[in-house]
Each structure stands twice: as structure tokens, then as C-alpha cells.
Design a protein around this motif. Sequence first.
Motif, PDB file in Angstrom:
ATOM      1  N   GLU A 190       0.815  -1.204   0.000  1.00 47.79           N
ATOM      2  CA  GLU A 190       0.000   0.000   0.000  1.00 47.79           C
ATOM      3  C   GLU A 190       0.855   1.264   0.000  1.00 47.79           C
ATOM      4  O   GLU A 190       0.426   2.320  -0.463  1.00 47.79           O
ATOM      5  N   THR A 191       2.071   1.131   0.546  1.00 49.68           N
ATOM      6  CA  THR A 191       2.952   2.297   0.640  1.00 49.68           C
ATOM      7  C   THR A 191       3.627   2.639  -0.682  1.00 49.68           C
ATOM      8  O   THR A 191       4.251   3.689  -0.809  1.00 49.68           O
ATOM      9  N   PHE A 192       3.505   1.751  -1.685  1.00 44.92           N
ATOM     10  CA  PHE A 192       4.179   1.968  -2.964  1.00 44.92           C
ATOM     11  C   PHE A 192       3.532   3.127  -3.719  1.00 44.92           C
ATOM     12  O   PHE A 192       2.306   3.179  -3.869  1.00 44.92           O
ATOM     13  N   ASP A 193       4.350   4.053  -4.195  1.00 45.30           N
ATOM     14  CA  ASP A 193       3.877   5.207  -4.965  1.00 45.30           C
ATOM     15  C   ASP A 193       4.549   5.176  -6.329  1.00 45.30           C
ATOM     16  O   ASP A 193       5.760   5.373  -6.428  1.00 45.30           O
ATOM     17  N   ILE A 194       3.760   4.902  -7.366  1.00 42.93           N
ATOM     18  CA  ILE A 194       4.330   4.752  -8.702  1.00 42.93           C
ATOM     19  C   ILE A 194       5.024   6.018  -9.187  1.00 42.93           C
ATOM     20  O   ILE A 194       6.004   5.959  -9.927  1.00 42.93           O
ATOM     21  N   GLU A 195       4.561   7.179  -8.749  1.00 38.19           N
ATOM     22  CA  GLU A 195       5.137   8.442  -9.213  1.00 38.19           C
ATOM     23  C   GLU A 195       6.466   8.774  -8.539  1.00 38.19           C
ATOM     24  O   GLU A 195       7.212   9.623  -9.018  1.00 38.19           O
ATOM     25  N   LYS A 196       6.770   8.088  -7.418  1.00 40.34           N
ATOM     26  CA  LYS A 196       8.011   8.360  -6.699  1.00 40.34           C
ATOM     27  C   LYS A 196       8.985   7.189  -6.745  1.00 40.34           C
ATOM     28  O   LYS A 196      10.004   7.194  -6.053  1.00 40.34           O
ATOM     29  N   SER A 197       8.682   6.184  -7.544  1.00 37.50           N
ATOM     30  CA  SER A 197       9.542   5.008  -7.621  1.00 37.50           C
ATOM     31  C   SER A 197      10.888   5.357  -8.247  1.00 37.50           C
ATOM     32  O   SER A 197      10.977   6.182  -9.159  1.00 37.50           O
ATOM     33  N   LEU A 204      10.208   5.377 -16.594  1.00 37.05           N
ATOM     34  CA  LEU A 204       9.884   5.412 -18.026  1.00 37.05           C
ATOM     35  C   LEU A 204       8.377   5.504 -18.231  1.00 37.05           C
ATOM     36  O   LEU A 204       7.894   6.269 -19.069  1.00 37.05           O
ATOM     37  N   ILE A 205       7.626   4.718 -17.468  1.00 38.00           N
ATOM     38  CA  ILE A 205       6.170   4.717 -17.588  1.00 38.00           C
ATOM     39  C   ILE A 205       5.623   6.119 -17.336  1.00 38.00           C
ATOM     40  O   ILE A 205       4.805   6.641 -18.098  1.00 38.00           O
ATOM     41  N   ASN A 206       6.083   6.761 -16.258  1.00 37.09           N
ATOM     42  CA  ASN A 206       5.593   8.097 -15.915  1.00 37.09           C
ATOM     43  C   ASN A 206       5.927   9.120 -16.996  1.00 37.09           C
ATOM     44  O   ASN A 206       5.089   9.942 -17.380  1.00 37.09           O
ATOM     45  N   VAL A 207       7.150   9.056 -17.517  1.00 38.66           N
ATOM     46  CA  VAL A 207       7.571  10.002 -18.546  1.00 38.66           C
ATOM     47  C   VAL A 207       6.747   9.821 -19.819  1.00 38.66           C
ATOM     48  O   VAL A 207       6.288  10.792 -20.436  1.00 38.66           O
ATOM     49  N   LEU A 208       6.537   8.562 -20.212  1.00 37.94           N
ATOM     50  CA  LEU A 208       5.847   8.288 -21.477  1.00 37.94           C
ATOM     51  C   LEU A 208       4.350   8.552 -21.379  1.00 37.94           C
ATOM     52  O   LEU A 208       3.727   8.970 -22.362  1.00 37.94           O
ATOM     53  N   ILE A 209       3.757   8.327 -20.213  1.00 37.80           N
ATOM     54  CA  ILE A 209       2.345   8.670 -20.032  1.00 37.80           C
ATOM     55  C   ILE A 209       2.162  10.180 -20.133  1.00 37.80           C
ATOM     56  O   ILE A 209       1.196  10.670 -20.734  1.00 37.80           O
TER      57      ILE A 209
END
Length: 232
Positions: A190-197, A204-209
Amino acid sequence: REAQETLSKVEIARKKEVHHRIKNNLQVISSLLDLQAENLGDERIKEILRESQNRIMSIALIHKELYRDSEMNNVSFSTYLTELAKNLLDTYKVGDSRVNLCMDIEENIFFDADTAVPLGIIINEIFSNSLKYAFPNRKFGEIFVSLVREKSNKGSKYKVKSLSKRENKDLKRESGFILTISDNGVGIPETFDIEKSESLGLQLINVLIAQLNGKISLKRNNGTEYIIEFTA
């Protein structure tokens, strides 16, 4: 008229040659990485090289599909996504584990290279993560991939009528799309934050989205589910 038709044929032939050469050159780079990996003893570095190979492969498949298209303008994404997923399943075969792939890909979805390349890399990263981490202590698992158009009314999904390739290409308006990739694996904290990984793949996912002007949401119900919304 004959001169125009001849020039048109020359232009199509030129485009086909460009896509064919790009695909071949990317395959050469992938083979070089494979040769390099064979001479290394460090498993972590081998894994990094394999991840790079998969990213290169996802781009090479785009140019393969563009080469197949008579106009060289659009990628049949249902065909591309099916081939990409099967290649990744072959790449990440581990022991006797079995992962079933379920796909719900709407037909007659065509993207140009500017959309297809970043979208292909995004799918590669998420799909690879599921194959690597979702089923550590289980012999069986399931990964689900869906790509559908988004209905303008309240954002719900709908099944559009079957369009010919030319009819689809002639649509000038932007359409909304929903890409869903999920698995029934162990899930993520639950603590995982995709934007701060700090993971390169998730960065790469965040940049390409952002490049696609899209947005991503993450659900943790009975596994992991990524939902990506974008327009094209």
C-alpha cells in the motif's frame, strides 16, 4: 496522373525500406546485447541487458507493423499487442511456472508511431513487471490485457461497429482509450507510490504517459491492476 502515381509508389517503397532498415538495425542491437550478456557472470547485469532488449524489441515490432501497412502510417495495435505479449511470455519463462494470458483488444484500433512507440514501451514495462514479480511462489497465474475505446458519455466503455481500415484511418477526431493491464499475483504494498519510484522502468512509464498526455491509476484488489487513460 501517371507521374503522380509513379511518385506515390516510389514514396511508399521508400517508407517501406526505411521501416525495414530500422527494424533490422534494432534487431542487430538486440543481438549485440544478447552476445554481451553471454559473456557476463553477474546475473543482475544480465537482467538489465535483457530488460533493454525487451524495450528495443517493443520498438522494432512497431516498425515491423508499419512495414506491413500499405500506407506506412498506422500500426494495427491489436496485432502488435498480441505479438508483443507472446514475445514477453517466451522471454520470461521461469522453471515450470505457467502464466495464462487473457486479452480483450478492440479491433480496428490504429495508432501512428508517435503514439504506438511510447505506448508499446509502457506495456512492455508493466507486463514484464507482472511476469517477474507477481507470482514468486505460485506455479499458476493470470495476466489480463485490455485496450478499448472510451465512450464520451460518462467515460464508460462501449463496442464500436466494425470499421474498415480506410474508414478508421479517415477518422479525424481524437478518441479516448483505456488500457488495462492486471494480474492476480501477490500484489504490491500500500505504501508503494508509482510516481516516486526509483525503478527505471516505472520512471519510463511516468515520462511516457506524460508524453501521451494520459493518466495512470493503480488498484490493488486481488493482485495489481494498472489503468491508463489517454487520447489519440
